[in-house]
Enzyme design. Sequence first.
Site, mmCIF file in Angstrom:
data_model
loop_
_atom_site.group_PDB
_atom_site.id
_atom_site.type_symbol
_atom_site.label_atom_id
_atom_site.label_comp_id
_atom_site.label_asym_id
_atom_site.label_seq_id
_atom_site.Cartn_x
_atom_site.Cartn_y
_atom_site.Cartn_z
ATOM 1 N N SER A 151 -0.776 -54.243 -18.343
ATOM 2 C CA SER A 151 0.087 -54.977 -19.262
ATOM 3 C C SER A 151 0.480 -56.315 -18.632
ATOM 4 O O SER A 151 -0.387 -57.093 -18.223
ATOM 5 C CB SER A 151 1.309 -54.119 -19.608
ATOM 6 O OG SER A 151 2.078 -54.702 -20.634
ATOM 7 N N ARG A 221 15.152 -52.569 -26.964
ATOM 8 C CA ARG A 221 14.314 -51.489 -26.448
ATOM 9 C C ARG A 221 13.654 -50.707 -27.574
ATOM 10 O O ARG A 221 12.494 -50.317 -27.470
ATOM 11 C CB ARG A 221 15.150 -50.553 -25.573
ATOM 12 C CG ARG A 221 14.355 -49.392 -24.973
ATOM 13 C CD ARG A 221 13.178 -49.904 -24.158
ATOM 14 N NE ARG A 221 12.532 -48.834 -23.423
ATOM 15 C CZ ARG A 221 11.429 -48.979 -22.700
ATOM 16 N NH1 ARG A 221 10.859 -50.167 -22.639
ATOM 17 N NH2 ARG A 221 10.905 -47.965 -22.064
ATOM 18 N N ASP A 317 -4.400 -49.086 -28.546
ATOM 19 C CA ASP A 317 -3.417 -50.060 -28.081
ATOM 20 C C ASP A 317 -3.459 -51.262 -29.019
ATOM 21 O O ASP A 317 -4.356 -52.093 -28.938
ATOM 22 C CB ASP A 317 -3.736 -50.481 -26.641
ATOM 23 C CG ASP A 317 -2.740 -51.477 -26.071
ATOM 24 O OD1 ASP A 317 -1.819 -51.896 -26.807
ATOM 25 O OD2 ASP A 317 -2.890 -51.834 -24.886
ATOM 26 N N HIS A 350 -0.369 -48.417 -26.210
ATOM 27 C CA HIS A 350 -0.253 -49.258 -25.018
ATOM 28 C C HIS A 350 0.206 -48.463 -23.801
ATOM 29 O O HIS A 350 -0.198 -48.760 -22.671
ATOM 30 C CB HIS A 350 0.720 -50.412 -25.293
ATOM 31 C CG HIS A 350 0.790 -51.418 -24.198
ATOM 32 N ND1 HIS A 350 -0.305 -52.121 -23.749
ATOM 33 C CD2 HIS A 350 1.839 -51.847 -23.432
ATOM 34 C CE1 HIS A 350 0.049 -52.940 -22.768
ATOM 35 N NE2 HIS A 350 1.343 -52.797 -22.551
ATOM 36 N N ASP A 351 1.034 -47.462 -24.005
ATOM 37 C CA ASP A 351 1.543 -46.659 -22.895
ATOM 38 C C ASP A 351 0.457 -45.873 -22.165
ATOM 39 O O ASP A 351 0.724 -45.280 -21.120
ATOM 40 C CB ASP A 351 2.616 -45.684 -23.387
ATOM 41 C CG ASP A 351 4.015 -46.276 -23.290
ATOM 42 O OD1 ASP A 351 4.157 -47.396 -22.788
ATOM 43 O OD2 ASP A 351 4.973 -45.603 -23.740
#
Length: 376
Positions: A151, A221, A317, A350-351
């Site tokens: 990232s 968040r 992602d 993405h994680d």
Amino acid sequence: MGSVGLVEAQRLSFAQPLPLRSGAELRDYELVYETYGRLNADKSNAVLVCHALNASHHVAGSYAGQDKSEGWWDNLIGPGKPLDTDRFFVVGINNLGSCFGSTGPMHVNPSTGRVYGADFPVVTVQDWVDAQSRVLDTLGITQLAAVLGGSLGGMQALDWSLRYPERMRHCIAIATAPSLSAQNIAFNEVARRAIITDPDFHAGHFYQHGVVPKRGLRVARMIGHITYLSDDVMEQKFGRQMRAAELGYSTQDIEFQIESYLRYQGDKFSEYFDANTYLLITRALDYFDPAREHGGDLSRTFASARCKYLLASFTTDWRFAPARSREIVKALLDNKLDVSYAEIDAPHGHDAFLLEDPRYHGVLRAYFQRIAGELQ
């Protein structure tokens, strides 16, 4: 495979001013870092790990007396793991502007004697890379076996290969991009506005008022977390599950489990992360665009690169889509550089770069074995 065990953060102080891309400079600053494994005799086995938005120098291992203090990439780094600390000396450095130890908005500005707050200078990926190079100078490491990051960490790894091409032999950039899309910048801006418009923000000088803009941090968040997950994972984990058997017919209370999850993530984040740090790091993300200095031509951008590359992306992602990694791959191939690319069919969004997917870890294990072979 084991953990690196108990670790302890180390700290370096720098009196020499660090020139920043903005034209400002930072003086009398500190950088916090951790190391794992042993540096070999010719100092050729060092791997720098660059961290992403809400991570830190604490990449692997645990802290004595602290439960749940496992490093954020502990599943990847350690004895017998893909990045094997029996073979490599791994360095994690906390970036300037962070809230995890290195000099940032929560520290005292030596010029004024007051906490920086919103007066902390805007920092860029390039500034972080320059600061990291000073840590490595202090450790006596003139050339890295590899720079690794996912990232925002992947952006730093790419920048290392452009700015210090002779100081690294391999660049490993995971789930990253050569620049943010307009959509990504938009998400960052909405998150920043949530923080800035919180009444407790006080123009970034909330420390002086004894408050924290937690409401803004929670929303920021929540927005960010949505972008880290794929639609498939959200559907699998939560779907349309309700909190109660009957509808509450409320516009303000929690009705769906996904709402509960996002509020939990927001609450947890607001307890430990600094609001000014969030603003700084998301802006550094926005600014990263090395091709800008080359008329937008990514191939020309990588003309000065010398190292070998591994890039990996994940099919679900959508924040840093595989197409963005392929842009980098094309630019590298245009320059006839040695590049390997893996596009991994993983459902996690993405994680995924933080998780223990066997195919993903298999790619990294094989690549680090290749690097280790070059050390012999």
